[in-house]
Design an enzyme around this catalytic site. Structure first.
Site, PDB file in Angstrom:
ATOM      1  CG  ASN A   7      -7.068 -16.805 -29.995  1.00  0.00           C
ATOM      2  OD1 ASN A   7      -7.937 -17.541 -29.522  1.00  0.00           O
ATOM      3  ND2 ASN A   7      -6.052 -16.351 -29.281  1.00  0.00           N
ATOM      4  CD1 TRP A   8     -13.088 -16.319 -33.310  1.00  0.00           C
ATOM      5  CD2 TRP A   8     -14.640 -17.916 -33.034  1.00  0.00           C
ATOM      6  NE1 TRP A   8     -13.794 -16.432 -34.486  1.00  0.00           N
ATOM      7  CE2 TRP A   8     -14.750 -17.400 -34.350  1.00  0.00           C
ATOM      8  CE3 TRP A   8     -15.499 -18.930 -32.639  1.00  0.00           C
ATOM      9  CZ2 TRP A   8     -15.697 -17.868 -35.258  1.00  0.00           C
ATOM     10  CZ3 TRP A   8     -16.448 -19.397 -33.546  1.00  0.00           C
ATOM     11  CH2 TRP A   8     -16.551 -18.877 -34.850  1.00  0.00           C
ATOM     12  CE  LYS A   9      -7.188 -13.342 -27.722  1.00  0.00           C
ATOM     13  NZ  LYS A   9      -6.405 -12.248 -27.173  1.00  0.00           N
ATOM     14  CG  HIS A  93      -2.518 -16.959 -26.750  1.00  0.00           C
ATOM     15  ND1 HIS A  93      -2.744 -16.026 -25.773  1.00  0.00           N
ATOM     16  CD2 HIS A  93      -2.826 -16.371 -27.927  1.00  0.00           C
ATOM     17  CE1 HIS A  93      -3.196 -14.914 -26.337  1.00  0.00           C
ATOM     18  NE2 HIS A  93      -3.256 -15.102 -27.653  1.00  0.00           N
ATOM     19  CD  GLU A  95      -5.217 -13.739 -24.118  1.00  0.00           C
ATOM     20  OE1 GLU A  95      -6.025 -14.624 -24.460  1.00  0.00           O
ATOM     21  OE2 GLU A  95      -5.133 -12.637 -24.698  1.00  0.00           O
ATOM     22  CD  GLU A 161      -0.552 -13.799 -30.724  1.00  0.00           C
ATOM     23  OE1 GLU A 161      -1.473 -13.360 -31.408  1.00  0.00           O
ATOM     24  OE2 GLU A 161      -0.727 -14.484 -29.713  1.00  0.00           O
ATOM     25  N   GLY A 167      -4.708  -7.232 -27.696  1.00  0.00           N
ATOM     26  CA  GLY A 167      -5.954  -6.708 -27.132  1.00  0.00           C
ATOM     27  C   GLY A 167      -5.854  -5.277 -26.641  1.00  0.00           C
ATOM     28  CB  SER A 206      -3.757  -4.536 -31.797  1.00  0.00           C
ATOM     29  OG  SER A 206      -3.938  -4.590 -30.395  1.00  0.00           O
ATOM     30  N   GLY A 227      -7.208 -11.809 -32.781  1.00  0.00           N
ATOM     31  CA  GLY A 227      -8.181 -11.964 -31.714  1.00  0.00           C
ATOM     32  C   GLY A 227      -9.408 -11.116 -31.961  1.00  0.00           C
ATOM     33  N   GLY A 228      -9.412  -9.909 -31.401  1.00  0.00           N
ATOM     34  CA  GLY A 228     -10.587  -9.035 -31.432  1.00  0.00           C
ATOM     35  C   GLY A 228     -11.241  -8.905 -32.808  1.00  0.00           C
TER      36      GLY A 228
HETATM   37  P1  PGA Z   1      -5.843  -9.324 -30.540  1.00  0.00           P
HETATM   38  O1  PGA Z   1      -5.443 -10.792 -30.026  1.00  0.00           O
HETATM   39  O2  PGA Z   1      -5.916  -9.384 -32.037  1.00  0.00           O
HETATM   40  O3  PGA Z   1      -7.201  -9.064 -29.900  1.00  0.00           O
HETATM   41  O4  PGA Z   1      -4.801  -8.381 -30.061  1.00  0.00           O
HETATM   42  C1  PGA Z   1      -4.453 -11.544 -30.687  1.00  0.00           C
HETATM   43  C2  PGA Z   1      -4.194 -12.835 -29.969  1.00  0.00           C
HETATM   44  O5  PGA Z   1      -4.243 -12.852 -28.738  1.00  0.00           O
HETATM   45  O6  PGA Z   1      -3.931 -13.867 -30.596  1.00  0.00           O
END
Ligand code: PGA
Length: 244
Positions: A7-9, A93, A95, A161, A167, A206, A227-228
């Site tokens: 997930n590159w956001k 998601h 967010e 999640e 994050g 994470s 994500g990260g």
């Molecule tokens: P993260 O993000 O790996 O940076 O915690 C995961 C996500 O939001 O899908």
């Protein structure tokens, strides 16, 4: 089946995305049957699709509107995602729920729209820290999955999640993941009873190459939504290798 989805956001420009894909593909072997996906920002969908789909990597939208077209400035529709090379779409998601007011009612419509346009929904669910501290985790997960009572059954991936682990560098404990995934599996069995849909349940929050092997050992953890760590092709390729 194991699944690893990046997930590159709201990260990367086209030159960076091209460099990422070339680097990843140089390290990538599609052996092992792991499903690999990338969810880039909309502006990169065409570019990333053209580069990775020939190698069997799926491309996901990060969101999609329930309507196929119309006066919805700033939105993107499911057929537009398909047209840009997507085979799936992240929905719900945290967010999106937290910053853009996405509700379960809206998500039920989006899941149905994704199916209508032959996109695989990757439904993200998870509790906030306040909800966990209040002992409401399973109730929240049950509520978020209850949209399936409205949509009816269909092909689906789910990502658990915990919002407090996204994050933050703070991954959920194995026992917490085990409990949540077992509960999600039971709920899915209830909602999809009498159908053949096999729903992988990914963990997200994470995930790194340091933590992923332990997560993959937990029953019902079918992979990761990352994500990260997914912004580094070396780390992402390593996560794919670990899942294989
Ligand atoms: P993260 O993000 O790996 O940076 O915690 C995961 C996500 O939001 O899908």
């Amino acid at each position: 089946m194991r699944c690893v989805v990046a997930n590159w956001k709201m990260h990367l420009a086209s030159d960076e995305a091209r460099a990422f894909c070339e680097d990843l593909l140089g390290r990538f072997t599609s052996e092992g049957g792991t499903e690999v996906g990338i969810a880039p920002p909309y502006t990169l969908l065409h570019l990333v699709s053209a580069l990775v789909r020939p190698k069997g990597i799926q491309v996901f939208g990060q969101n999609g509107h329930a309507e196929a077209k119309g006066a919805f400035t700033g939105e993107i529709s499911m057929p537009q995602l398909r047209d840009a090379g997507c085979s799936g779409v992240l929905l719900g998601h945290s967010e999106r729920r937290q910053f853009f007011g996405e509700t379960d009612a809206a998500l039920a419509k989006k899941v149905k729209a994704a199916w209508q346009w032959d996109l695989l929904p990757l439904l993200c669910i998870g509790e906030s820290l306040a909800q966990r501290d209040a002992g409401q985790t399973l109730e929240v997960l049950g509520q978020q999955l209850s949209i399936l009572a409205e949509t009816g059954p269909g092909p689906l991936w789910v990502a658990y999640e915990p919002v407090w682990a996204i994050g933050t560098g703070r991954r959920a404990e194995a026992a917490q993941v085990r409990e949540a995934h077992a509960f999600i599996r039971a709920e899915l069995q209830r909602h999809l009873a009498g159908t053949d849909y096999q729903v992988p349940i990914l963990y997200g929050g994470s995930v790194t190459p340091e933590s992923f092997p332990e997560l993959l050992d937990i029953p019902e953890v079918a992979g990761g939504l990352v994500g990260g760590a997914s912004l580094d092709p070396r780390k992402f390729a390593e996560l794919v290798r670990q899942a294989g």
